[in-house]
Design an enzyme around this catalytic site. Structure first.
Site, PDB file in Angstrom:
ATOM      1  N   GLU A   1       0.805  -1.237   0.000  1.00  0.00           N
ATOM      2  CA  GLU A   1       0.000   0.000   0.000  1.00  0.00           C
ATOM      3  C   GLU A   1       0.831   1.278   0.000  1.00  0.00           C
ATOM      4  O   GLU A   1       0.639   2.163   0.824  1.00  0.00           O
ATOM      5  CB  GLU A   1      -0.950  -0.003   1.204  1.00  0.00           C
ATOM      6  CG  GLU A   1      -1.877  -1.203   1.217  1.00  0.00           C
ATOM      7  CD  GLU A   1      -2.872  -1.189   2.373  1.00  0.00           C
ATOM      8  OE1 GLU A   1      -2.730  -0.344   3.280  1.00  0.00           O
ATOM      9  OE2 GLU A   1      -3.795  -2.021   2.368  1.00  0.00           O
TER      10      GLU A   1
ATOM     11  N   GLU B   1      -5.805 -11.128  -0.843  1.00  0.00           N
ATOM     12  CA  GLU B   1      -6.588 -10.893   0.386  1.00  0.00           C
ATOM     13  C   GLU B   1      -8.081 -10.917   0.063  1.00  0.00           C
ATOM     14  O   GLU B   1      -8.855 -10.119   0.591  1.00  0.00           O
ATOM     15  CB  GLU B   1      -6.222  -9.534   1.007  1.00  0.00           C
ATOM     16  CG  GLU B   1      -4.763  -9.393   1.325  1.00  0.00           C
ATOM     17  CD  GLU B   1      -4.406  -8.083   2.031  1.00  0.00           C
ATOM     18  OE1 GLU B   1      -5.303  -7.404   2.559  1.00  0.00           O
ATOM     19  OE2 GLU B   1      -3.213  -7.752   2.048  1.00  0.00           O
TER      20      GLU B   1
END
Ligand code: XIL
Length: 366
Positions: free
Chosen positions: A149, A278
């Site tokens: 991220e 995820e």
């Protein structure tokens, strides 16, 4: 009686997990992010993990703040429990995550750093963690999410402590440290690109939103965050930075999975892999967990699974939890979303398990 027995038997088999064999047949790394307390205490959870997964990851306990709580102290206890169970089950582990801006320890976020001192700390952290698993569980941890991220929705760099103190090259340094610690593992950059998660990020951070991927727009070049990632990875490959792939987190909204084959169509030509790392399917809590939402929920899971099976550059689909009882979704979204996983609050299988089983079976006879 004779007619109901097979149905009962099938239900029992599915209830205890059934996806591992067809995933293996389809050459897919499939599994879950695990919680060590659930794994140690819930027999149903243990059975599902053993019978569904070929690969698992650790939902929280490899993160910096939990595994490296003090400058000179590492605590591998809970991560080791998960990796040891995976080893006993003959499963592989995807390490998650070496460098990320949240779940950091206070000593790091509150410390006073120079570029050189933070780089030295980052090198120590990455080297110690990767080496620990390499040496204690040889061949079990095969992949690492190295950096997570790093971009804002508009494609700019996220203003993290690593970005501020070290600068743009903290990412390539992290990859180089990881490769130096273990030449044999696959190293991934991991992030999210779907519209809904990007909008949520903008609400949280105030950073301007760029458009994200949707079922009708999955052209990476048109999506600022994805385009910035593509530019970075293209540069990494050109300069020989050690990287093997891109993880799409895939926290998708019910019915809103992007086309990952299209979104990742530039990854293969760079010689890289991609993975769904995820995956969960967010259902508005107000819609409820019922046959209508379960049907759309199953279709959304199959859509992402399909994309990976279809692509010769994807071999991994990891779900972000086993059952709704231990999902991060309701807590993280203040109850707005729930029901994201393929087993329910009682660890009973939803329609998504049956549909994924069917899809994997079809892949294994392809
Ligand atoms: C989440 C965990 O699921 C939660 O339990 C924790 O409180 C916060 O982190 N992207 C990631 C994951 O890369 O590490 C996050 O996991 C979910 C979003």
């Amino acid at each position: 009686m004779r007619r109901t027995l097979p149905v009962l038997l099938a239900t029992v088999i599915i209830a205890a997990g059934c996806l591992r064999a067809p995933a293996e047949e389809a050459d897919l790394n499939f599994g879950y992010a695990l919680d060590p307390f659930a794994l140690a205490s819930i027999p149903q959870y243990q059975a599902i993990v053993a019978n569904d997964a070929t690969m698992v990851t650790v939902e929280n306990y490899m993160k910096w703040g939990l595994i490296h709580p003090n400058p000179s102290t590492y605590d591998f206890t809970l991560a080791d429990q998960i990796v040891a169970t995976a080893q006993a089950n003959g499963q592989q582990v995807r390490g998650h995550v070496l460098v990320w801006h949240t779940q950091l320890p206070g000593w790091l976020t509150n410390g006073t750093w120079t570029r050189d001192s933070l780089l030295a700390v980052m090198e120590d952290h990455i080297t110690t963690v990767v080496t620990h698993f390499r040496d204690n569980f040889p061949g079990v941890v095969t992949h690492w999410d190295v950096v997570n991220e790093a971009f804002n929705p508009d494609g700019s760099r996220r203003d993290t402590i690593f970005q501020q103190v070290i600068g743009d090259d903290y990412i390539e340094k992290a990859f180089a440290f990881a490769r130096a610690a273990d030449p044999d593992i696959s190293l991934f950059y991991n992030d999210f690109y779907d519209d809904f998660s990007l909008a949520g990020e903008t609400l949280l951070t105030g950073v301007p939103a760029g458009p994200g991927a949707t079922p009708t727009q999955s052209d990476c070049a048109q999506l600022p965050k994805c385009a910035a990632t593509q530019a970075m990875l293209t540069d990494f490959v050109a300069r020989g930075v050690p990287i093997d792939g891109l993880g799409f987190q895939a926290h998708v909204l019910l019915g809103q999975a992007p086309d990952y084959v299209e979104l990742a169509d530039w990854v293969g030509p760079l010689g890289l892999e991609w993975a769904a790392t995820e995956l969960d399917v967010k259902v508005l809590s107000s819609l409820g967990d019922n046959s209508a939402t379960r049907s759309a929920h199953a279709d959304t899971f199959v859509s992402v699974l399909d994309d990976c099976l279809e692509s010769d550059r994807c071999d991994t689909v990891i779900l972000w939890g086993v059952g709704d009882a231990h999902s991060w979704l309701p807590g993280f979204t203040n109850g707005l979303f729930d029901y994201g996983l393929i087993y329910d609050d009682d660890y009973l299988p939803k329609l998504a398990v049956v549909k994924m089983f069917e899809r994997l079976e079809a892949a294994s006879v392809d």
